[in-house]
Motif scaffolding. Structure first.
Motif, PDB file in Angstrom:
ATOM      1  N   VAL A  40       0.808  -1.221   0.000  1.00 53.38           N
ATOM      2  CA  VAL A  40       0.000   0.000   0.000  1.00 53.38           C
ATOM      3  C   VAL A  40       0.844   1.275   0.000  1.00 53.38           C
ATOM      4  O   VAL A  40       0.320   2.369  -0.201  1.00 53.38           O
ATOM      5  N   TYR A  41       2.133   1.154   0.228  1.00 48.77           N
ATOM      6  CA  TYR A  41       2.986   2.342   0.214  1.00 48.77           C
ATOM      7  C   TYR A  41       4.434   1.918   0.055  1.00 48.77           C
ATOM      8  O   TYR A  41       4.867   0.941   0.659  1.00 48.77           O
ATOM      9  N   ASP A  43       8.134   3.571   0.558  1.00 51.86           N
ATOM     10  CA  ASP A  43       8.921   4.702   1.056  1.00 51.86           C
ATOM     11  C   ASP A  43      10.242   4.672   0.285  1.00 51.86           C
ATOM     12  O   ASP A  43      11.101   3.835   0.541  1.00 51.86           O
ATOM     13  N   MET A  44      10.371   5.579  -0.701  1.00 50.34           N
ATOM     14  CA  MET A  44      11.513   5.531  -1.607  1.00 50.34           C
ATOM     15  C   MET A  44      12.559   6.571  -1.224  1.00 50.34           C
ATOM     16  O   MET A  44      12.242   7.587  -0.605  1.00 50.34           O
ATOM     17  N   GLU A  56      19.898   0.213   4.967  1.00 52.23           N
ATOM     18  CA  GLU A  56      18.507   0.507   4.672  1.00 52.23           C
ATOM     19  C   GLU A  56      18.373   1.701   3.714  1.00 52.23           C
ATOM     20  O   GLU A  56      19.099   2.675   3.836  1.00 52.23           O
ATOM     21  N   ALA A  59      11.395   1.596   2.612  1.00 52.12           N
ATOM     22  CA  ALA A  59      10.543   0.549   3.174  1.00 52.12           C
ATOM     23  C   ALA A  59       9.379   0.272   2.241  1.00 52.12           C
ATOM     24  O   ALA A  59       8.981   1.130   1.451  1.00 52.12           O
ATOM     25  N   GLU A  61       5.433  -1.020   2.548  1.00 49.93           N
ATOM     26  CA  GLU A  61       4.409  -1.224   3.565  1.00 49.93           C
ATOM     27  C   GLU A  61       3.236  -2.012   2.984  1.00 49.93           C
ATOM     28  O   GLU A  61       2.691  -1.673   1.938  1.00 49.93           O
ATOM     29  N   SER A  62       2.864  -3.060   3.694  1.00 49.38           N
ATOM     30  CA  SER A  62       1.621  -3.761   3.378  1.00 49.38           C
ATOM     31  C   SER A  62       0.589  -3.309   4.402  1.00 49.38           C
ATOM     32  O   SER A  62       0.878  -2.491   5.268  1.00 49.38           O
ATOM     33  N   VAL A  63      -0.641  -3.856   4.304  1.00 51.26           N
ATOM     34  CA  VAL A  63      -1.675  -3.446   5.258  1.00 51.26           C
ATOM     35  C   VAL A  63      -1.199  -3.664   6.688  1.00 51.26           C
ATOM     36  O   VAL A  63      -1.323  -2.804   7.543  1.00 51.26           O
ATOM     37  N   ALA A  65       2.056  -4.557   7.884  1.00 53.75           N
ATOM     38  CA  ALA A  65       3.415  -4.357   8.391  1.00 53.75           C
ATOM     39  C   ALA A  65       4.280  -3.531   7.447  1.00 53.75           C
ATOM     40  O   ALA A  65       4.024  -3.451   6.251  1.00 53.75           O
ATOM     41  N   ALA A  66       5.315  -2.930   8.024  1.00 55.68           N
ATOM     42  CA  ALA A  66       6.318  -2.225   7.236  1.00 55.68           C
ATOM     43  C   ALA A  66       7.567  -3.086   7.177  1.00 55.68           C
ATOM     44  O   ALA A  66       7.991  -3.625   8.190  1.00 55.68           O
ATOM     45  N   GLU A  85       4.486   5.779  -6.580  1.00 57.76           N
ATOM     46  CA  GLU A  85       3.926   6.740  -5.629  1.00 57.76           C
ATOM     47  C   GLU A  85       2.407   6.644  -5.594  1.00 57.76           C
ATOM     48  O   GLU A  85       1.810   6.666  -4.531  1.00 57.76           O
TER      49      GLU A  85
ATOM     50  N   ILE B  34      -6.341  -9.842   2.967  1.00 53.80           N
ATOM     51  CA  ILE B  34      -6.949  -8.999   3.998  1.00 53.80           C
ATOM     52  C   ILE B  34      -7.907  -7.956   3.393  1.00 53.80           C
ATOM     53  O   ILE B  34      -8.955  -7.657   3.964  1.00 53.80           O
ATOM     54  N   LYS B 290       0.965   9.045   2.195  1.00 56.61           N
ATOM     55  CA  LYS B 290       0.431   7.686   2.360  1.00 56.61           C
ATOM     56  C   LYS B 290       1.256   6.797   3.272  1.00 56.61           C
ATOM     57  O   LYS B 290       0.933   5.625   3.449  1.00 56.61           O
ATOM     58  N   ILE B 292       2.484   4.935   6.514  1.00 54.30           N
ATOM     59  CA  ILE B 292       1.535   4.374   7.474  1.00 54.30           C
ATOM     60  C   ILE B 292       2.038   4.499   8.907  1.00 54.30           C
ATOM     61  O   ILE B 292       3.089   3.966   9.251  1.00 54.30           O
ATOM     62  N   ARG B 294       2.215   3.410  12.554  1.00 57.41           N
ATOM     63  CA  ARG B 294       1.971   2.108  13.193  1.00 57.41           C
ATOM     64  C   ARG B 294       2.069   2.240  14.712  1.00 57.41           C
ATOM     65  O   ARG B 294       2.673   3.168  15.225  1.00 57.41           O
ATOM     66  N   TYR B 313      -3.324   2.534  10.122  1.00 54.89           N
ATOM     67  CA  TYR B 313      -3.380   1.801   8.855  1.00 54.89           C
ATOM     68  C   TYR B 313      -3.515   2.786   7.706  1.00 54.89           C
ATOM     69  O   TYR B 313      -3.859   3.946   7.900  1.00 54.89           O
ATOM     70  N   ARG B 343       9.953   5.940  10.543  1.00 53.98           N
ATOM     71  CA  ARG B 343      11.359   5.681  10.227  1.00 53.98           C
ATOM     72  C   ARG B 343      12.166   6.976  10.376  1.00 53.98           C
ATOM     73  O   ARG B 343      12.117   7.581  11.438  1.00 53.98           O
ATOM     74  N   LYS B 344      12.808   7.466   9.301  1.00 53.55           N
ATOM     75  CA  LYS B 344      13.695   8.623   9.497  1.00 53.55           C
ATOM     76  C   LYS B 344      12.995   9.963   9.312  1.00 53.55           C
ATOM     77  O   LYS B 344      13.561  11.016   9.572  1.00 53.55           O
ATOM     78  N   LYS B 345      11.772   9.939   8.782  1.00 58.68           N
ATOM     79  CA  LYS B 345      11.111  11.206   8.443  1.00 58.68           C
ATOM     80  C   LYS B 345       9.931  11.510   9.364  1.00 58.68           C
ATOM     81  O   LYS B 345       9.329  10.600   9.932  1.00 58.68           O
TER      82      LYS B 345
END
Lengths: 125, 363
Positions: A40-41, A43-44, A56, A59, A61-63, A65-66, A85, B34, B290, B292, B294, B313, B343-345
Motif C-alpha cells: 500500500v505504500y 517509502d523511496m 537501509e 521501506a 508497507e503492506s496493510v 506491516a512495514a 507513488e 486482507i 500515504k 503508514i 503504526r 493503517y 522511520r527517518k522522516k
C-alpha cells in the motif's frame, strides 16, 4: 510458486538488482511481494541520495506491516520509480518490472557478494 | 506456554489460513487476502471465528448489584435480552478489560471478555465476588463463537442457519433451543457493520461454520481484517486504546462510563476526570502522505514528543493513512497540526475525529 529470473542478482533480504552497464535497477523479489501481501505504500529514497550495500534505503508497507528495504549495492540514486507513488500495487502485479530505484554503481565488485537465480531460489523454499 | 486452539482450528488450516499467535490462541490472521476479506464484510457478509473470546456467567440474588459494582455502564432497570458495553476498572481508573454484559434474567448476567484477559479478568471477578451473594462461572472452555458480519448477515443467518433475527435490534440477544442445546445469538459485532454473534457448544459452532463456508454465503475472515474493520469505525482494541494504565475517559469512551450511578470500582478517578478533564487523550490523526503510522510510532509537534500511535493503517475503505494516537491534551483539539515520526522522516498530519468510516448498524 514465486517467480525467479535468470541474470539478476539477489540478496538474502529479498531485493534484486538488474544490471545495465554502470547502473543497477533495485526492487523486491516476487517471493518478497507474495510474503508481504497487498503493498500500500513504498517509502523511496530521493534522487542523489547515496546508498550503501547492506544498509537501509526505504521501506515497503503492506496493510499489516512495514518492511525495511536494504540496498544490495552501493552508489548514487539517479532515478526512482515514480509510478509507485500512486500505484504501489504494481509491485504485487509484477515485482521484477516495477523496480524501486536506479543506482549508479560505485563498486560493481559488490555484485559478487549477491546470489544468482539458482542460489536465491533455494533459500525461498 | 503453547497457544490454545479453538474448536475451528483444523478448519482454518484446511482452508489454508495464515495462522498467528493472538491472545494466547493460534488464530487465522487471513485466509486469502486482507483487503478482500475486509471488503466482503463492508459490502456483503463475512464470518469470523471468535471462539477465543471468554465468557463468564454471574448468577445469584445480588448478581445485578455485583455487575453494577465492577462495570462502568449502568445496567439498572435493563430489560432481559439487552446488552451493554463498558469496562471493568482498577481502583486507579486504569482499564482491566472492556466487555459486553448480556442480561439473561434479573439474577443472571453473561459477560463476554477479551481472550488475552480471561485469566486476569476471572481472577478479578472471583475476588470481587466474595463480598456478594453471587456465583461466578468461567465458561470460556465450553463456548465456541461465530461473528457473522456485513449488510447481508440477517439474510445469511436466516437462509443458511435457519435462525430468524428480524426482530432483534442492535445490542439485544435471544436464547434459542436448537439440536438439544441452548444457544445465544446477539445483534452485535466489532466491524461497524450490521451482524450477529452466536455462542454455542463446539459441535454446534463447527456445524454452523461448515454450513456458512460450504454454502459460500459468508466469506471466512481472519483477525487481520477484524482489526482494520474495527479501527476504521473508531472501536478500541484492548492493549492498544485501552490498557491497565489508561482510563476509558482518556480513551474517549466516557459515554460508557456512568458516573451518576451508585459506587463502582474506579469511580472516583473517572468521575474526577470527567469533571476536571484529562491530561492526555486518544485522538484520530490523518496524514497528508500515504506513509503508514503504526503502533508505537511517536507523535511530535516541532521537536517535542507529544504522544504515541496506538493503531494505524492505510484505511482500506477510504485509502487514507490514519491512526489513533494517545496525545498530550494540549494537542488533542480537532484541526491541530502534528507530525508522526515514521522511520527517518516526520510526516505532517491533522487531528481529526477517530471515526474514519461511518458505521452501518441496524438500529
Amino acid at each position: 510458486m514465486a517467480k525467479v529470473i535468470e541474470g539478476l542478482y539477489y540478496s538474502e533480504s529479498h531485493e534484486y538488482v538488474k544490471v545495465e552497464g554502470e547502473y543497477g535497477y533495485v526492487g523486491i523479489t516476487d517471493y518478497a511481494q507474495g510474503q508481504l501481501g497487498n503493498v500500500v505504500y513504498v517509502d523511496m529514497p530521493e534522487v542523489d541520495d547515496e546508498v550503501t550495500a547492506g544498509e537501509e534505503f526505504g521501506a515497503v508497507e503492506s496493510v499489516k506491516a512495514a518492511s525495511d528495504l536494504f540496498s544490495p549495492v552501493s552508489g548514487t540514486v539517479v532515478e526512482i520509480n515514480e509510478a509507485l507513488e500512486n500505484s504501489p500495487e504494481l509491485i504485487n502485479q509484477e515485482a521484477f518490472e516495477n523496480w524501486i530505484m536506479k543506482v549508479q554503481l560505485s563498486n560493481p565488485s559488490e555484485l559478487a557478494n549477491l546470489m544468482d537465480a539458482k542460489a536465491y531460489e533455494a533459500i525461498c523454499d | 506456554m503453547e497457544d490454545k486452539k479453538t474448536c475451528l482450528w483444523e478448519r482454518h488450516n484446511a482452508l489454508g489460513a495464515k495462522m498467528v499467535s493472538f491472545g494466547g490462541f493460534n488464530m487465522p490472521i487471513q485466509y486469502t487476502d486482507i483487503v478482500d476479506e475486509h471488503m466482503a464484510v463492508r459490502t456483503a457478509c463475512g464470518v469470523f471465528d471468535v471462539s477465543h473470546m471468554g465468557e463468564v456467567l454471574v448468577t445469584g440474588p445480588q448478581a445485578e448489584d455485583f455487575v453494577q459494582y465492577i462495570f462502568t455502564n449502568d445496567i439498572s432497570d435493563a430489560p432481559v435480552g439487552k446488552i451493554y458495553y463498558g469496562m471493568m476498572l482498577h481502583p486507579t481508573g486504569g482499564t482491566i478489560d472492556d466487555l459486553l454484559v448480556y442480561k439473561e434474567g434479573d439474577e443472571r448476567f453473561f459477560l463476554v471478555i477479551n481472550a488475552a484477559n480471561i485469566d486476569k479478568d476471572y481472577a478479578w471477578i472471583s475476588e470481587q465476588a466474595k463480598s456478594f451473594d453471587v456465583v461466578t462461572e468461567n465458561q470460556s472452555n465450553y463456548y465456541g463463537q461465530l461473528a457473522i458480519q456485513g449488510p447481508k448477515s440477517e439474510d445469511v443467518v436466516k437462509n443458511i442457519l435457519g435462525i430468524e433475527c428480524k426482530e432483534l435490534v442492535f445490542y439485544t440477544f435471544k436464547k434459542i433451543e436448537i439440536d438439544g442445546e441452548t444457544i445465544i445469538i446477539s445483534r452485535t459485532g466489532y466491524t461497524g457493520e450490521d451482524g450477529f454473534e452466536i455462542y454455542g457448544s463446539h459441535s454446534f459452532i463447527q456445524k454452523n461454520w461448515d454450513k456458512l463456508i460450504e454454502s459460500g454465503a459468508a466469506k471466512p475472515c481472519g483477525l487481520g481484517c477484524r482489526d482494520t474493520l474495527r479501527f476504521e469505525v473508531g472501536l478500541p482494541l484492548y492493549g492498544d486504546e485501552l490498557t491497565d494504565n489508561l482510563t476509558p475517559i482518556e480513551a474517549g469512551l466516557g459515554m460508557f462510563v456512568k458516573t451518576d450511578k451508585p459506587d463502582f470500582i474506579g469511580k472516583d478517578v473517572v468521575a474526577r476526570q470527567k469533571a476536571e478533564g484529562v491530561s492526555r487523550k486518544i485522538v484520530g490523526i490523518e496524514l497528508r502522505d500515504k506513509a503508514i503510522p503504526r503502533h508505537g510510532y511517536k507523535v511530535v509537534a516541532g521537536d517535542k514528543e507529544i504522544g504515541e500511535v496506538t493503531t494505524g493503517y492505510n484505511s482500506i475503505s477510504t485509502g487514507k493513512s490514519v491512526c489513533m494516537a494517545l496525545v498530550n491534551i494540549d494537542y488533542a483539539k480537532l484541526g491541530t497540526q502534528v507530525g508522526i515520526q515514521i522511520r527517518k522522516k516526520v510526516f505532517p498530519g491533522t487531528v481529526i475525529k477517530k471515526r474514519f468510516y461511518e458505521k452501518n448498524y441496524k438500529k
